[in-house]
Design a protein around this motif. Structure first.
Motif, PDB file in Angstrom:
ATOM      1  N   ILE A  38       0.809  -1.287  -0.058  1.00  0.00           N
ATOM      2  CA  ILE A  38      -0.083  -0.175  -0.015  1.00  0.00           C
ATOM      3  C   ILE A  38       1.009   1.165  -0.064  1.00  0.00           C
ATOM      4  CG2 ILE A  38      -2.033   1.266   1.181  1.00  0.00           C
ATOM      5  CD1 ILE A  38      -2.725  -1.392   2.425  1.00  0.00           C
ATOM      6  N   ARG A  39       1.815   1.251   0.610  1.00  0.00           N
ATOM      7  CA  ARG A  39       3.062   2.435   0.762  1.00  0.00           C
ATOM      8  C   ARG A  39       3.379   2.657  -0.687  1.00  0.00           C
ATOM      9  NH1 ARG A  39       8.514   2.287   4.175  1.00  0.00           N
ATOM     10  NH2 ARG A  39       9.466   4.122   3.165  1.00  0.00           N
ATOM     11  N   PHE A  40       3.858   1.800  -1.347  1.00  0.00           N
ATOM     12  CA  PHE A  40       4.368   1.979  -2.784  1.00  0.00           C
ATOM     13  C   PHE A  40       3.252   2.148  -3.899  1.00  0.00           C
ATOM     14  CE2 PHE A  40       8.214  -0.131  -1.096  1.00  0.00           C
ATOM     15  CZ  PHE A  40       8.993   0.942  -1.416  1.00  0.00           C
ATOM     16  N   THR A  41       1.946   1.876  -3.636  1.00  0.00           N
ATOM     17  CA  THR A  41       1.187   2.203  -4.265  1.00  0.00           C
ATOM     18  C   THR A  41       0.659   3.661  -4.325  1.00  0.00           C
ATOM     19  OG1 THR A  41       0.027  -0.199  -4.211  1.00  0.00           O
ATOM     20  CG2 THR A  41      -1.498   1.731  -4.790  1.00  0.00           C
ATOM     21  N   MET A  42       0.666   3.840  -2.787  1.00  0.00           N
ATOM     22  CA  MET A  42       0.370   5.413  -2.564  1.00  0.00           C
ATOM     23  C   MET A  42       1.309   6.329  -3.168  1.00  0.00           C
ATOM     24  SD  MET A  42      -1.397   5.250   1.425  1.00  0.00           S
ATOM     25  CE  MET A  42      -1.095   6.821   1.546  1.00  0.00           C
ATOM     26  N   ALA A  43       2.547   5.912  -3.311  1.00  0.00           N
ATOM     27  CA  ALA A  43       3.429   6.642  -3.714  1.00  0.00           C
ATOM     28  C   ALA A  43       3.602   6.934  -5.234  1.00  0.00           C
ATOM     29  CB  ALA A  43       5.062   6.189  -3.168  1.00  0.00           C
ATOM     30  N   ALA A  44       3.000   5.665  -5.820  1.00  0.00           N
ATOM     31  CA  ALA A  44       2.886   5.635  -7.165  1.00  0.00           C
ATOM     32  C   ALA A  44       1.777   6.460  -7.689  1.00  0.00           C
ATOM     33  CB  ALA A  44       3.127   4.203  -7.843  1.00  0.00           C
ATOM     34  N   PHE A  45       0.628   6.490  -7.137  1.00  0.00           N
ATOM     35  CA  PHE A  45      -0.545   6.957  -7.799  1.00  0.00           C
ATOM     36  C   PHE A  45      -1.185   7.944  -7.005  1.00  0.00           C
ATOM     37  CE2 PHE A  45      -0.168   2.403  -9.428  1.00  0.00           C
ATOM     38  CZ  PHE A  45      -0.311   2.853 -10.639  1.00  0.00           C
ATOM     39  N   PRO A  46      -1.533   9.055  -7.329  1.00  0.00           N
ATOM     40  CA  PRO A  46      -1.790   9.527  -8.993  1.00  0.00           C
ATOM     41  C   PRO A  46      -0.695  10.159  -9.429  1.00  0.00           C
ATOM     42  CG  PRO A  46      -2.733  11.064  -7.409  1.00  0.00           C
ATOM     43  CD  PRO A  46      -2.328   9.889  -6.578  1.00  0.00           C
ATOM     44  N   SER A 205       0.175   6.963   9.203  1.00  0.00           N
ATOM     45  CA  SER A 205       1.309   6.396   9.248  1.00  0.00           C
ATOM     46  C   SER A 205       1.672   6.048   7.652  1.00  0.00           C
ATOM     47  CB  SER A 205       1.403   5.213  10.005  1.00  0.00           C
ATOM     48  OG  SER A 205       2.707   4.322   9.701  1.00  0.00           O
ATOM     49  N   LEU A 206       0.774   5.656   6.839  1.00  0.00           N
ATOM     50  CA  LEU A 206       0.970   5.246   5.656  1.00  0.00           C
ATOM     51  C   LEU A 206       1.273   6.506   4.633  1.00  0.00           C
ATOM     52  CD1 LEU A 206      -1.571   2.414   4.677  1.00  0.00           C
ATOM     53  CD2 LEU A 206       0.658   2.497   4.135  1.00  0.00           C
ATOM     54  N   PHE A 211       4.744   9.534   1.185  1.00  0.00           N
ATOM     55  CA  PHE A 211       4.818  10.665   0.524  1.00  0.00           C
ATOM     56  C   PHE A 211       6.218  11.479   1.084  1.00  0.00           C
ATOM     57  CE2 PHE A 211       0.290  10.241   0.240  1.00  0.00           C
ATOM     58  CZ  PHE A 211       0.398   9.953  -1.200  1.00  0.00           C
ATOM     59  N   VAL A 212       6.452  11.400   2.486  1.00  0.00           N
ATOM     60  CA  VAL A 212       7.665  11.895   2.987  1.00  0.00           C
ATOM     61  C   VAL A 212       8.994  11.147   2.963  1.00  0.00           C
ATOM     62  CG1 VAL A 212       8.557  13.168   5.144  1.00  0.00           C
ATOM     63  CG2 VAL A 212       6.121  13.345   4.814  1.00  0.00           C
ATOM     64  N   SER A 213       8.786   9.887   3.393  1.00  0.00           N
ATOM     65  CA  SER A 213       9.817   9.030   3.439  1.00  0.00           C
ATOM     66  C   SER A 213      10.117   8.439   2.350  1.00  0.00           C
ATOM     67  CB  SER A 213       9.779   7.843   4.394  1.00  0.00           C
ATOM     68  OG  SER A 213      10.692   7.025   4.664  1.00  0.00           O
ATOM     69  N   THR A 214       9.264   8.007   1.457  1.00  0.00           N
ATOM     70  CA  THR A 214       9.524   7.238   0.126  1.00  0.00           C
ATOM     71  C   THR A 214       9.757   8.428  -0.944  1.00  0.00           C
ATOM     72  OG1 THR A 214       8.197   5.350   0.863  1.00  0.00           O
ATOM     73  CG2 THR A 214       8.573   5.613  -1.722  1.00  0.00           C
ATOM     74  N   LEU A 215       8.893   9.162  -1.373  1.00  0.00           N
ATOM     75  CA  LEU A 215       9.009   9.799  -2.508  1.00  0.00           C
ATOM     76  C   LEU A 215       9.963  11.131  -2.430  1.00  0.00           C
ATOM     77  CD1 LEU A 215       5.514  10.430  -4.094  1.00  0.00           C
ATOM     78  CD2 LEU A 215       7.353   8.983  -4.697  1.00  0.00           C
ATOM     79  N   GLY A 216       9.641  11.770  -1.095  1.00  0.00           N
ATOM     80  CA  GLY A 216      10.784  12.713  -0.784  1.00  0.00           C
ATOM     81  C   GLY A 216      11.927  12.201  -0.348  1.00  0.00           C
ATOM     82  N   GLY A 217      12.271  11.385   0.618  1.00  0.00           N
ATOM     83  CA  GLY A 217      13.375  10.582   1.023  1.00  0.00           C
ATOM     84  C   GLY A 217      14.327  10.244  -0.132  1.00  0.00           C
ATOM     85  N   PHE A 218      13.627   9.374  -0.851  1.00  0.00           N
ATOM     86  CA  PHE A 218      14.474   8.546  -1.782  1.00  0.00           C
ATOM     87  C   PHE A 218      14.700   9.567  -3.062  1.00  0.00           C
ATOM     88  CE2 PHE A 218      13.757   4.925   0.558  1.00  0.00           C
ATOM     89  CZ  PHE A 218      14.764   4.174   0.308  1.00  0.00           C
TER      90      PHE A 218
END
Length: 288
Positions: A38-46, A205-206, A211-218
């Motif tokens: 779910i974490r990566f789904t939210m980071a990818a879409f939309p 948490s998700l 958005f902060v840790s995955t998209l922003g961080g990476f």
């Protein structure tokens, strides 16, 4: 490393350090592989609908998704769910700096200077003190899973440096899109169809991890890797357990001993020494 880039690397370590407390909260409401999916789904879409192609061959997107998306976070979250506490997890995962340097030297033929070796030795001495004070309280299998996550992250760092994507944020969106399906399929296979009743706390948490840790961080992480050697950037993640244990103390009341403070000082000193050039080298670079 330039001062503003150094500040960016330290800020990223703070974001990722707090991330362990946030993930521990999320795992109260979701199975680990489903949580990662779910974490990566939210980071990818939309976001995927508004970004262009990643700008690198698809094999590099798949490689980073397999190592960092599925490998690192799959092993990490299953390990935490199996009994690894947030503070110890933040410590063990930072052995990725050692894996990154080893993979960069062997696969990318990067040069390992005496300064970096000494800085890493000092920083890992601090990590050893943290381990001595904290203790391996989780099951051995959970500890091994977190170590596997660190190795997967280290390999992913090298793959991402080799890919050298022109836009780190766009690249991470595509990595998230490639990571989500296998994680969701693994969740369905290993965890079954979950009976979920996630609260607002779980969804917040998700939001943070997506958005902060995955998209922003990476996104920031890839931007730094594109400008510096992997063996220069990776040691800054050794600051993550400093922020991880500090945030755990503030949020959950975990005590911080004098031994932990000494360890934090060693980690900061080692990271700064390994990641900065000597003054003579800086002077020579500026004189060109």
């Amino acid at each position: 490393m330039r001062p503003r880039h150094l500040a960016l690397a330290v800020g990223l370590a703070a974001v990722w350090g707090f991330n362990f407390v946030v993930m521990q909260v999320g795992l109260r409401h979701f199975p680990p592989l489903l949580y990662a999916g779910i974490r990566f789904t939210m980071a990818a879409f939309p976001a995927l609908l508004f970004v262009g192609r990643p700008g690198v061959p698809w094999r590099w997107v798949a490689g980073v998704a397999a190592t960092i998306g599925v490998g690192q976070f799959g092993f990490l979250l299953v390990g935490m769910r199996a009994g690894m506490p947030a503070g110890l997890t933040s410590l063990v995962l930072q052995t990725q700096a050692l894996f990154t340097v080893l993979f960069a030297v062997t696969l990318l033929k990067e040069r390992l200077t005496a300064r970096r070796v000494l800085g890493l030795a000092v920083a890992f001495g601090g990590l050893a003190l943290v381990a001595l004070d904290f203790g391996v309280s989780g099951p051995l299998g959970a500890f091994a899973l977190c170590l596997a996550a660190a190795a997967a992250w280290g390999l992913g760092n090298v793959v991402q440096r080799r890919a050298a994507p022109p836009d780190s944020l766009r690249f991470m969106v595509w990595v998230s899109a490639f990571s989500a399906p296998p994680l969701l399929l693994l969740s369905l296979w290993l965890e079954g169809v979950p009976a979920l009743s996630p609260s607002v706390e779980g969804w917040l948490s998700l939001v943070y991890v997506a958005f902060v840790s995955t998209l922003g961080g990476f996104g920031v992480w890839g931007w730094l890797l594109r400008r510096y050697d992997a063996s220069t950037v990776a040691p800054y993640t050794l600051l993550v357990p400093v922020f991880g244990m500090s945030s755990a103390a503030l949020m959950t009341g975990e005590p911080i001993s004098w031994l932990k403070l000494l360890a934090a000082a060693l980690i900061v000193a080692g990271v700064l020494y390994a990641g900065t050039k000597p003054r003579r080298a800086l002077a020579a670079a500026h004189s060109r």
